[in-house]
Design a protein around this motif. Sequence first.
Motif, PDB file in Angstrom:
ATOM      1  N   ALA A 115      -0.418   2.255   8.315  1.00  0.00           N
ATOM      2  CA  ALA A 115      -0.950   2.261   6.962  1.00  0.00           C
ATOM      3  C   ALA A 115      -1.858   1.160   7.059  1.00  0.00           C
ATOM      4  N   PHE A 116      -2.755   0.979   5.795  1.00  0.00           N
ATOM      5  CA  PHE A 116      -3.624  -0.038   5.841  1.00  0.00           C
ATOM      6  C   PHE A 116      -3.787  -1.295   4.647  1.00  0.00           C
ATOM      7  N   ASN A 117      -2.286  -0.793   3.919  1.00  0.00           N
ATOM      8  CA  ASN A 117      -1.756  -1.106   2.484  1.00  0.00           C
ATOM      9  C   ASN A 117      -0.390  -1.841   3.203  1.00  0.00           C
ATOM     10  N   GLU A 118       0.290  -2.866   2.219  1.00  0.00           N
ATOM     11  CA  GLU A 118       1.038  -3.218   1.765  1.00  0.00           C
ATOM     12  C   GLU A 118       1.947  -1.725   1.126  1.00  0.00           C
ATOM     13  N   MET A 119       3.053  -1.572   2.176  1.00  0.00           N
ATOM     14  CA  MET A 119       3.742  -0.514   1.782  1.00  0.00           C
ATOM     15  C   MET A 119       4.796  -0.578   0.355  1.00  0.00           C
ATOM     16  N   SER A 120       5.239  -1.270   1.165  1.00  0.00           N
ATOM     17  CA  SER A 120       6.922  -1.597   0.663  1.00  0.00           C
ATOM     18  C   SER A 120       7.980  -0.454  -0.002  1.00  0.00           C
ATOM     19  N   ILE A 121       7.839   0.089   1.443  1.00  0.00           N
ATOM     20  CA  ILE A 121       9.339   1.426   1.534  1.00  0.00           C
ATOM     21  C   ILE A 121       9.161   0.928   3.180  1.00  0.00           C
ATOM     22  N   TYR A 122      10.466   1.664   3.599  1.00  0.00           N
ATOM     23  CA  TYR A 122      11.459   1.557   5.100  1.00  0.00           C
ATOM     24  C   TYR A 122      10.561   2.265   6.242  1.00  0.00           C
ATOM     25  N   SER A 123       9.894   1.951   6.465  1.00  0.00           N
ATOM     26  CA  SER A 123       8.887   3.056   7.033  1.00  0.00           C
ATOM     27  C   SER A 123       9.557   3.657   8.454  1.00  0.00           C
ATOM     28  N   HIS A 124      10.708   3.721   8.838  1.00  0.00           N
ATOM     29  CA  HIS A 124      11.324   4.029  10.123  1.00  0.00           C
ATOM     30  C   HIS A 124      12.444   4.852   9.638  1.00  0.00           C
ATOM     31  N   SER A 125      13.108   4.372   8.633  1.00  0.00           N
ATOM     32  CA  SER A 125      14.353   4.460   8.659  1.00  0.00           C
ATOM     33  C   SER A 125      15.038   5.166   6.970  1.00  0.00           C
ATOM     34  N   CYS A 126      16.021   5.619   6.591  1.00  0.00           N
ATOM     35  CA  CYS A 126      16.188   6.456   5.436  1.00  0.00           C
ATOM     36  C   CYS A 126      17.838   6.124   5.351  1.00  0.00           C
ATOM     37  N   PRO A 127      17.868   6.121   4.190  1.00  0.00           N
ATOM     38  CA  PRO A 127      19.594   5.034   2.989  1.00  0.00           C
ATOM     39  C   PRO A 127      20.793   6.919   3.965  1.00  0.00           C
TER      40      PRO A 127
END
Length: 385
Positions: A372-384
């Motif tokens: 992605a070309f923006n700052e995401m504020s997400i966990y890119s490869h993991s979920c709780p």
Amino acid sequence: MGWNWKTMTVGLLLVLGMLGKGAHGGGNGRGKKEISGAGVFYLGQDRDTWRPLVQITVNLSEITDVKSRFQLRTFDPEGTIFYGDTKSGEDWFVLSLNKGFPMMQICKEGMLLSVTGGPKLNDGKWHTLEVSNQGKFVVLVVDGTQPLVVGLKPKEKDEPLSGVLRLALGGILINTENLLVQYKPQMDGCIREGIWLNLTLPWETEEEEMWQCHENIKPGSYFPGKGLAVFNSSGGHIHTVITLEFWGDFKEMDGTICSIKKPGEEPLFYLTADRSAKVSVTLTFGAETIRMQPASSRLRITFHSDAVKVHLDREESSAMIPVSDPGYADMWAVGSLSIGGLLGEDDTGTQFLTGCLEKIQIQGKNLDMNLAFNEMSIYSHSCPA
């Protein structure tokens, strides 16, 4: 003074020694927050792409221990673990992951060296990494086996340790052009239980609040309701079928799963979830909508030249919207695809998604959130989990 191998190894070990079991913040009078070395650190926190999460500067004369151990956990195949340098970045060391394997890169007296090997580490399990100095070699041991060894014998003689050492976690302090092997820097991963050295100096960070490491994780991309990932769709004109697929528990999601828009216009297509509603998923295209209650974890959307179709698990279409909008044909060629939020006319996001997307595919290929070309504020490869 040159950077002898003992100096380099001390740098590697010190950064590991500052990792522990709780992060507590304070001030240092320089506008940066101080973080206790006794902490569990999440490396993928939003910031400038290569900027470290935390860093520290120490006098080499204060270092007395040259053995180190820490634990790493990630599903991410690529990213920076830690960095150390002397001589203001003329000599440096970087430990990262490359396609899931440990990679060490070293610059010594202008000579670049890189080595990759050992076991793959991006399986979501905690792995113990140990770094040690053995003469002219630096040895990385993972879970007690399969050492990764780097050796270099400089022409000049070893000199007594002096000067300062800069250390950084989750980023580097040199120009990326200096790297021998380029890679995507940010890692959705955690470090804990560093047992190293005799120093207790605090790290410094520019972050106001440190992201948490989830106790248990599973593969996927976790959206905490704070941001989204934006991609150039660049799929060409819709003269062939374009397929977009999502896996996850849609009944536990809330917000915009994805949207597609062209520059300067409102989104033409978007998919939303509402976990409080009986019909939890809504697909909107222009003035048309389809409401669904997925009974399973897979939702497939196909964009045909004259229609948008939705499939739930089976190949049979469960719903269809005929398309006559003149802007539809080049939507994928010039538009932006957002995952986890709704892009507006001003290209800012709203209605952020809360929930876990276990897998996202375009044309049958997994979509990597790190692209992605923006700052995401997400966990890119993991979920709780």
